[in-house]
Design a protein around this motif. Sequence first.
Motif, mmCIF file in Angstrom:
data_model
loop_
_atom_site.group_PDB
_atom_site.id
_atom_site.type_symbol
_atom_site.label_atom_id
_atom_site.label_comp_id
_atom_site.label_asym_id
_atom_site.label_seq_id
_atom_site.Cartn_x
_atom_site.Cartn_y
_atom_site.Cartn_z
ATOM 1 N N UNK A 330 8.229 6.689 -7.843
ATOM 2 C CA UNK A 330 7.492 5.585 -7.237
ATOM 3 C C UNK A 330 6.342 6.065 -6.090
ATOM 4 N N UNK A 331 5.355 5.548 -6.132
ATOM 5 C CA UNK A 331 4.465 5.819 -4.812
ATOM 6 C C UNK A 331 4.187 4.366 -4.368
ATOM 7 N N UNK A 332 4.439 4.427 -3.068
ATOM 8 C CA UNK A 332 4.374 3.108 -2.307
ATOM 9 C C UNK A 332 3.445 3.716 -0.886
ATOM 10 N N UNK A 333 2.255 3.092 -0.964
ATOM 11 C CA UNK A 333 1.337 3.727 0.319
ATOM 12 C C UNK A 333 1.240 2.825 1.381
ATOM 13 N N UNK A 334 1.358 3.175 2.599
ATOM 14 C CA UNK A 334 1.237 2.738 3.622
ATOM 15 C C UNK A 334 0.305 3.224 4.731
ATOM 16 N N UNK A 335 0.030 2.494 5.652
ATOM 17 C CA UNK A 335 -0.763 3.423 6.784
ATOM 18 C C UNK A 335 0.339 3.210 7.914
ATOM 19 N N UNK A 336 0.557 4.474 8.545
ATOM 20 C CA UNK A 336 1.517 4.464 9.747
ATOM 21 C C UNK A 336 1.675 5.970 10.297
ATOM 22 N N UNK A 337 2.351 5.732 11.327
ATOM 23 C CA UNK A 337 2.635 6.990 11.967
ATOM 24 C C UNK A 337 4.108 7.854 11.556
ATOM 25 N N UNK A 338 4.061 8.965 10.697
ATOM 26 C CA UNK A 338 5.249 9.573 10.253
ATOM 27 C C UNK A 338 6.534 9.613 11.085
ATOM 28 N N UNK A 339 6.213 10.133 12.426
ATOM 29 C CA UNK A 339 7.395 10.150 13.461
ATOM 30 C C UNK A 339 7.964 8.965 13.707
ATOM 31 N N UNK A 366 7.080 -6.117 -2.884
ATOM 32 C CA UNK A 366 6.623 -7.515 -3.351
ATOM 33 C C UNK A 366 5.333 -7.788 -3.019
ATOM 34 N N UNK A 367 4.442 -8.302 -3.868
ATOM 35 C CA UNK A 367 2.887 -8.616 -3.396
ATOM 36 C C UNK A 367 2.303 -7.427 -2.723
ATOM 37 N N UNK A 368 1.858 -7.711 -1.467
ATOM 38 C CA UNK A 368 1.403 -6.876 -0.677
ATOM 39 C C UNK A 368 2.300 -6.129 0.743
ATOM 40 N N UNK A 369 3.607 -6.128 0.247
ATOM 41 C CA UNK A 369 4.853 -5.859 1.419
ATOM 42 C C UNK A 369 5.619 -5.036 0.853
ATOM 43 N N UNK A 370 6.093 -3.920 1.442
ATOM 44 C CA UNK A 370 6.907 -2.899 1.088
ATOM 45 C C UNK A 370 8.204 -3.094 2.104
ATOM 46 N N UNK A 371 9.224 -3.507 1.500
ATOM 47 C CA UNK A 371 10.652 -3.853 2.487
ATOM 48 C C UNK A 371 11.616 -2.899 2.211
ATOM 49 N N UNK A 372 12.151 -2.173 3.390
ATOM 50 C CA UNK A 372 13.248 -1.409 3.601
ATOM 51 C C UNK A 372 14.484 -2.006 3.832
ATOM 52 N N UNK A 438 13.235 -4.525 7.056
ATOM 53 C CA UNK A 438 12.014 -3.898 7.593
ATOM 54 C C UNK A 438 10.609 -4.161 6.573
ATOM 55 N N UNK A 439 9.867 -5.159 6.851
ATOM 56 C CA UNK A 439 8.730 -5.377 5.987
ATOM 57 C C UNK A 439 7.570 -4.639 6.183
ATOM 58 N N UNK A 440 6.859 -3.959 5.888
ATOM 59 C CA UNK A 440 5.544 -3.306 6.208
ATOM 60 C C UNK A 440 4.608 -3.502 5.190
ATOM 61 N N UNK A 441 3.159 -3.736 5.780
ATOM 62 C CA UNK A 441 2.239 -4.065 4.824
ATOM 63 C C UNK A 441 1.678 -2.894 3.968
ATOM 64 N N UNK A 442 1.296 -3.060 2.762
ATOM 65 C CA UNK A 442 0.918 -2.020 1.967
ATOM 66 C C UNK A 442 -0.509 -1.695 2.131
ATOM 67 N N UNK A 443 -0.896 -0.595 1.839
ATOM 68 C CA UNK A 443 -2.296 -0.123 1.884
ATOM 69 C C UNK A 443 -2.716 -0.419 0.371
ATOM 70 N N UNK A 444 -4.033 -1.288 0.882
ATOM 71 C CA UNK A 444 -4.715 -1.859 -0.608
ATOM 72 C C UNK A 444 -6.004 -1.065 -0.450
ATOM 73 N N UNK A 445 -6.422 -0.372 -1.303
ATOM 74 C CA UNK A 445 -7.763 0.433 -1.547
ATOM 75 C C UNK A 445 -8.619 -0.478 -1.986
ATOM 76 N N UNK A 446 -9.800 -0.353 -1.407
ATOM 77 C CA UNK A 446 -11.148 -1.156 -1.740
ATOM 78 C C UNK A 446 -11.538 -1.081 -3.363
#
Length: 446
Positions: A330-339, A366-372, A438-446
């Motif tokens: 799977x590829x689940x893209x988010x914008x964030x700080x790796x550390x 789910x939708x625009x959210x990735x949950x760990x 933990x729910x994080x917003x997914x990266x949505x490309x234009x």
Amino acid sequence: MRFGLTARLLVIGASALLAVWITVIASFYWTNDLPRIATRPPPEQLKAIVDLVSSIAPAERQRAVQALQSSILEVRLVSNAGVPTKRDDLTESPEFAIYHQFLGDKLLHIWVRAGENDVRVPQHWVGTARPLDFWLALDNGGVLVAEARTPFIVTLFGLPAGMGAGLLGTLFACIAFYMLHREIKPLTKLATAVDRIDPSGEPVSLPWIRATTPEIAALVRAFHRMQTRLYAMTRSRMALIGGIQHDVRSFATRLRLRLEQLPDHEERERATADIADMIDLLDNALLTSRAGVGALNEELLDIAELLCAEITDFRSSGLPVVLETDIVQSEVWVIGDRLALRRIIGNIVDNAVKYGRWAHVALVVEGNTASILVEDEGPGFAREETELLLEPFVRAEPSRARRTGGAGLGLAVARALVEAHGGTISLANGRWGGSVSVALPLYISD
């Protein structure tokens, strides 16, 4: 002299009330045609007065005239010889034709009454509220003069007294509203600039305001000083924490080398663990400080790949961690700080192992959210503790013993880092025990 904002607002309010007042009066005055109504009695009334007085004997007419007097109509008797010679007779004017229809030859003159010292009023002012004299011929000789008086004080132009002041007030109100616009516009610009202030970024250029109230100018200067102090304080704080972290790591490295000389293996292991905890605490503090001022890095990350790598490291270290979902492909893209994201996963998994023996990890999109989801096999969370445990230095295990847990910062640090990424963290009870999501917003490309 520069007036304060309060004084200007008072002037604006007073002018606005004055403008409303004069508008209402002028509207009532002109829509009801009061200038003409007040100075032109109905022709039927004048005819009735002439007929009544003519039917009375000359000796008794004075008493009848006194009975006809009122505050808006003055009636008096004069002899034929007492009729003065005046110019500007309005008898033949077309607008008085209706009086001819009712009075006929009995209507002698219609004059605008002269002012003091017999000052005559020009004929073109007849449309105003100037008093009019109606000279009427009586039967059996004599002349009756009926003067219609306006019931309110008027100027020479027929306007009520105070109308000019009201019009002037309206003008002042317009000027006041313009001044109000000038005062509000800089505040709007200032608010827009203040919204862009970021303590972690470069100082924002605040608007330059010219010729405004002292209070607003002082407000702009105060915001400028506050922004400068925040910028300096943030940079100083980050530099201080970074310097402490660097120095402490150097001391810890030297301590580890010295610990190798300890003959007791158990004491050496405990000392090494304490040093690791100390370094971990400093790392948490630095990351939390960076998150608080918006100084985290932003890069495009595959959270699935990152999660797999972290769990592989945990299992290599001998920790009981299980990945419940197949996310290798799977590829689940988010914008964030790796550390920061690694720290979030590490803190939550570490808590699950310490307090619940096992950590079951899953990734759900789910939708625009990735949950760990991290679930342990412990006793779970009490409902009243789900929010409290996210606060700093709060532990589910009430003692402060190091052997039963950490300092109570793991979930608090995770919460700060998650919220800095625009996500949320929540505690609940799952299938086996406690569950952290933990729910994080997914990266949505234009």
